[in-house]
Structures are given as C-alpha cells and as structure tokens.
Write a protein that holds these residues in place. Structure first.
Motif, PDB file in Angstrom:
ATOM      1  N   GLU A  56       0.834  -1.207   0.000  1.00 15.67           N
ATOM      2  CA  GLU A  56       0.000   0.000   0.000  1.00 15.67           C
ATOM      3  C   GLU A  56       0.866   1.254   0.000  1.00 15.67           C
ATOM      4  O   GLU A  56       0.532   2.258  -0.639  1.00 15.67           O
ATOM      5  CB  GLU A  56      -0.926  -0.007   1.219  1.00 15.67           C
ATOM      6  N   ALA A  57       1.996   1.194   0.704  1.00 15.76           N
ATOM      7  CA  ALA A  57       2.919   2.338   0.710  1.00 15.76           C
ATOM      8  C   ALA A  57       3.489   2.577  -0.677  1.00 15.76           C
ATOM      9  O   ALA A  57       3.746   3.729  -1.063  1.00 15.76           O
ATOM     10  CB  ALA A  57       4.035   2.109   1.722  1.00 15.76           C
ATOM     11  N   VAL A  58       3.700   1.515  -1.444  1.00 15.70           N
ATOM     12  CA  VAL A  58       4.160   1.675  -2.827  1.00 15.70           C
ATOM     13  C   VAL A  58       3.137   2.470  -3.619  1.00 15.70           C
ATOM     14  O   VAL A  58       3.478   3.416  -4.349  1.00 15.70           O
ATOM     15  CB  VAL A  58       4.404   0.302  -3.481  1.00 15.70           C
ATOM     16  N   ARG A  59       1.873   2.103  -3.486  1.00 18.15           N
ATOM     17  CA  ARG A  59       0.814   2.820  -4.228  1.00 18.15           C
ATOM     18  C   ARG A  59       0.800   4.299  -3.850  1.00 18.15           C
ATOM     19  O   ARG A  59       0.739   5.179  -4.716  1.00 18.15           O
ATOM     20  CB  ARG A  59      -0.545   2.179  -3.945  1.00 18.15           C
ATOM     21  N   ARG A  60       0.854   4.576  -2.559  1.00 22.69           N
ATOM     22  CA  ARG A  60       0.838   5.981  -2.114  1.00 22.69           C
ATOM     23  C   ARG A  60       2.038   6.746  -2.642  1.00 22.69           C
ATOM     24  O   ARG A  60       1.920   7.900  -3.072  1.00 22.69           O
ATOM     25  CB  ARG A  60       0.840   6.037  -0.581  1.00 22.69           C
ATOM     26  N   THR A  61       3.180   6.107  -2.599  1.00 22.56           N
ATOM     27  CA  THR A  61       4.410   6.784  -2.991  1.00 22.56           C
ATOM     28  C   THR A  61       4.427   7.073  -4.484  1.00 22.56           C
ATOM     29  O   THR A  61       4.878   8.147  -4.910  1.00 22.56           O
ATOM     30  CB  THR A  61       5.628   5.938  -2.586  1.00 22.56           C
ATOM     31  N   LEU A  62       3.927   6.159  -5.295  1.00 25.91           N
ATOM     32  CA  LEU A  62       3.900   6.394  -6.727  1.00 25.91           C
ATOM     33  C   LEU A  62       2.945   7.529  -7.080  1.00 25.91           C
ATOM     34  O   LEU A  62       3.225   8.344  -7.962  1.00 25.91           O
ATOM     35  CB  LEU A  62       3.515   5.119  -7.465  1.00 25.91           C
ATOM     36  N   ARG A  63       1.823   7.582  -6.386  1.00 24.51           N
ATOM     37  CA  ARG A  63       0.913   8.721  -6.610  1.00 24.51           C
ATOM     38  C   ARG A  63       1.592  10.033  -6.238  1.00 24.51           C
ATOM     39  O   ARG A  63       1.491  11.035  -6.948  1.00 24.51           O
ATOM     40  CB  ARG A  63      -0.362   8.539  -5.785  1.00 24.51           C
ATOM     41  N   ALA A  64       2.273  10.024  -5.107  1.00 29.28           N
ATOM     42  CA  ALA A  64       2.956  11.224  -4.638  1.00 29.28           C
ATOM     43  C   ALA A  64       4.067  11.631  -5.598  1.00 29.28           C
ATOM     44  O   ALA A  64       4.273  12.822  -5.868  1.00 29.28           O
ATOM     45  CB  ALA A  64       3.518  10.989  -3.238  1.00 29.28           C
ATOM     46  N   ALA A  65       4.792  10.653  -6.121  1.00 21.06           N
ATOM     47  CA  ALA A  65       5.871  10.950  -7.066  1.00 21.06           C
ATOM     48  C   ALA A  65       5.331  11.621  -8.319  1.00 21.06           C
ATOM     49  O   ALA A  65       5.964  12.534  -8.871  1.00 21.06           O
ATOM     50  CB  ALA A  65       6.620   9.672  -7.425  1.00 21.06           C
ATOM     51  N   ALA A  66       4.166  11.173  -8.771  1.00 22.23           N
ATOM     52  CA  ALA A  66       3.560  11.788  -9.945  1.00 22.23           C
ATOM     53  C   ALA A  66       3.221  13.257  -9.679  1.00 22.23           C
ATOM     54  O   ALA A  66       3.454  14.125 -10.520  1.00 22.23           O
ATOM     55  CB  ALA A  66       2.298  11.029 -10.340  1.00 22.23           C
ATOM     56  N   LYS A  67       2.676  13.535  -8.498  1.00 19.87           N
ATOM     57  CA  LYS A  67       2.334  14.913  -8.154  1.00 19.87           C
ATOM     58  C   LYS A  67       3.562  15.810  -8.099  1.00 19.87           C
ATOM     59  O   LYS A  67       3.500  16.997  -8.424  1.00 19.87           O
ATOM     60  CB  LYS A  67       1.610  14.951  -6.800  1.00 19.87           C
ATOM     61  N   LEU A  68       4.682  15.239  -7.669  1.00 12.22           N
ATOM     62  CA  LEU A  68       5.914  16.017  -7.526  1.00 12.22           C
ATOM     63  C   LEU A  68       6.692  16.127  -8.837  1.00 12.22           C
ATOM     64  O   LEU A  68       7.710  16.822  -8.898  1.00 12.22           O
ATOM     65  CB  LEU A  68       6.802  15.381  -6.455  1.00 12.22           C
ATOM     66  N   GLY A  69       6.225  15.458  -9.879  1.00 11.40           N
ATOM     67  CA  GLY A  69       6.883  15.542 -11.160  1.00 11.40           C
ATOM     68  C   GLY A  69       8.164  14.752 -11.278  1.00 11.40           C
ATOM     69  O   GLY A  69       9.048  15.102 -12.058  1.00 11.40           O
ATOM     70  N   ILE A  70       8.279  13.676 -10.501  1.00 10.68           N
ATOM     71  CA  ILE A  70       9.488  12.843 -10.554  1.00 10.68           C
ATOM     72  C   ILE A  70       9.408  11.955 -11.793  1.00 10.68           C
ATOM     73  O   ILE A  70       8.437  11.248 -12.000  1.00 10.68           O
ATOM     74  CB  ILE A  70       9.619  12.016  -9.267  1.00 10.68           C
ATOM     75  N   GLU A  71      10.454  11.987 -12.585  1.00  6.76           N
ATOM     76  CA  GLU A  71      10.461  11.306 -13.872  1.00  6.76           C
ATOM     77  C   GLU A  71      10.658   9.801 -13.760  1.00  6.76           C
ATOM     78  O   GLU A  71      10.103   9.032 -14.552  1.00  6.76           O
ATOM     79  CB  GLU A  71      11.574  11.910 -14.728  1.00  6.76           C
ATOM     80  N   CYS A  72      11.441   9.375 -12.787  1.00  4.33           N
ATOM     81  CA  CYS A  72      11.779   7.954 -12.672  1.00  4.33           C
ATOM     82  C   CYS A  72      11.852   7.580 -11.196  1.00  4.33           C
ATOM     83  O   CYS A  72      12.509   8.265 -10.409  1.00  4.33           O
ATOM     84  CB  CYS A  72      13.109   7.680 -13.368  1.00  4.33           C
ATOM     85  N   VAL A  73      11.190   6.488 -10.821  1.00  3.34           N
ATOM     86  CA  VAL A  73      11.238   5.963  -9.459  1.00  3.34           C
ATOM     87  C   VAL A  73      11.745   4.531  -9.519  1.00  3.34           C
ATOM     88  O   VAL A  73      11.225   3.706 -10.275  1.00  3.34           O
ATOM     89  CB  VAL A  73       9.842   5.986  -8.794  1.00  3.34           C
ATOM     90  N   THR A  74      12.791   4.240  -8.739  1.00  2.00           N
ATOM     91  CA  THR A  74      13.340   2.893  -8.670  1.00  2.00           C
ATOM     92  C   THR A  74      13.122   2.339  -7.270  1.00  2.00           C
ATOM     93  O   THR A  74      13.511   2.963  -6.286  1.00  2.00           O
ATOM     94  CB  THR A  74      14.848   2.885  -8.992  1.00  2.00           C
ATOM     95  N   LEU A  75      12.503   1.177  -7.185  1.00  2.00           N
ATOM     96  CA  LEU A  75      12.166   0.561  -5.906  1.00  2.00           C
ATOM     97  C   LEU A  75      12.959  -0.721  -5.716  1.00  2.00           C
ATOM     98  O   LEU A  75      12.981  -1.598  -6.598  1.00  2.00           O
ATOM     99  CB  LEU A  75      10.668   0.251  -5.844  1.00  2.00           C
TER     100      LEU A  75
END
Length: 254
Positions: A56-75
């Motif tokens: 669930e934290a992954v889902r929240r974080t990906l949504r947040a990353a989109a809002k912040l304009g982060i181009e690439c997220v590596t988990l």
C-alpha cells in the motif's frame, strides 16, 4: 489510479547530466523500502501483514511521485540476498508481486508509465516471471514516467556482469583496455538509458546501501528517515524531496 497521466504540472527538470539549480526536483529517485517486518512486529502481526502494508505504501508513494513531477522511481523490491529468508516469506513476497501486477498493471499502462526491471526476475517461479515479462512488454512503448523495480538485484553482481561483458570485448579485440571509461561501464549496467540517480531514500532508520545501485549512487544525495516503509506517504516523500532541493550539488567543484 496510481500515477496521473498528466505531466503538465511538472516543475522544470534538471538537464541530462542529472544536474540542475538548487531547488530543482529530482528526476530519478530510488528507495530502499525497509521496515515492513518491524512494522508488523510492533503491532504483533505476522510479517506478511507488514509486506501487505508495504505494498500500500508503494501505491501511495507512486501517486505522490507523480504529483511532484518525478520522472523515474526505482524501488528495491527484492535483493539477491533476500533468498536467504524463509521459503514461506519468499512465497508470500512472490504472491504479493503477482497480486500487485494483477491489480495495478492496467492503471500503470493507462497512465503511460513504462515498467522496467533491473536484476534477474527469472529466478522467481515461472508464473511470476512470465507475469513480469508480460508487464514489461505491455508498457514498453509508453512515453511517460518510468517505474523501475529491482528484483533479485545486487549491485556487486551488476558490476561483475558489466565487467565480464567488457572483458569479453577486450578478449575479442574489439575494445582496448585503455578504452574502458566510466561512460562505457555505465552503458553496460541494468540502469543504462535511465536518468542519472539524483536521490536515494532509505526508510526505517538504517543508514547503509545494502548492495543497491553502488555505481549509480556516486553523486546522488542520500536521505535516511526513521519512518518505517509501511508508514511512508506523500508527506514523507515531499519532505525528502524538499531536503534534496536545499542541497547544493557541486559534483566535486566549488
């Protein structure tokens, strides 16, 4: 939806070298998602409950990353050392991975996100490996942001594989030893063609890299937080990005 299709709200991104003025958002953020087990233990729950909360934290974080304009997220989802864990926990983690793909892949694709895997996910049981392959293929032509998932990944193995490839080229006579450069090494890594790593976050208070992106972290900013991964959310990511924005990145210069 996990990530928004719209990119209009993105702040100006740094240039291709991963640089940018102070206050510019990171293009590429990597996260060591640590603390699922401790989160569950503190609540007297089985470790699987912690891993589910981590998803669930992954889902929240990906949504947040989109809002912040982060181009690439590596988990960092599963390290090459995680095979030392009990078989049941590995089975549980594999099941969660398949469940995540079933429930989220269509939305990831609809949001124009490209999924990339680093490491060797074919070490997992065949159905899981096939599902990952299908997800990568389905999103391969997407042109929005990139979600990178490290599965059965270890940075030392990644570097050893790159060295073997370059060694074979030297043996074949197509490359001179003096021609081995940092750029040539980077081109042989699993992260080739991704933006340079700007920010690495580790949750749960641990302050080590745990064999993750050892080459790529050379000039990345490091951010450690006491927050356990299942509790990580939009505010926690925003705080990490704000810290990044206050740092002066000199890359060895003045």
């Amino acid at each position: 939806m996990i990530l928004s299709r719209s990119r209009a709200s993105r702040k100006p991104a740094p240039d291709a070298a991963g640089e940018g003025g102070q206050g510019a958002p990171p293009r590429h953020v990597a996260i060591i998602m640590d603390g699922n087990g401790r989160w569950a233990k503190a609540r007297r729950l089985p470790r699987l409950a912690g891993h589910r909360a981590g998803a669930e934290a992954v889902r929240r974080t990906l949504r947040a990353a989109a809002k912040l304009g982060i181009e690439c997220v590596t988990l960092y989802a599963f390290s090459s050392e995680n095979w030392k864990r009990p078989e049941q926990e590995i089975a549980d983690l594999t099941g969660l991975m398949k469940q995540f793909l079933r429930s989220e892949l269509d939305e990831i694709h609809a949001a124009n996100i490209r999924l990339k895997i680093i490491g060797d996910h074919h070490a997992f049981e065949p159905e899981a490996a096939r599902m990952v392959d299908a997800a990568v293929e389905k999103t391969a032509e997407n042109t929005g942001s990139t979600l990178v998932v490290a599965l059965n990944y270890g940075a030392q193995d990644e570097l050893a594989r790159a060295m073997r490839t370059l060694g074979e080229r030297i043996r074949a006579g197509t490359l001179e030893p003096a021609g081995v450069t940092p750029a040539l090494i980077a081109a042989e890594l699993d992260t080739a063609n991704l933006p340079p790593l700007d920010l690495l976050i580790r949750t749960s208070g641990e302050q080590r890299l745990s064999n993750f992106l050892l080459w790529q972290v050379a000039y990345a900013e490091l951010y450690f937080t006491e927050t356990l991964w299942p509790d990580f959310d939009e505010a926690a990511l925003a705080q990490a990005v704000a810290s990044f924005g206050k740092r002066e990145r000199r890359y060895g210069g003045l």
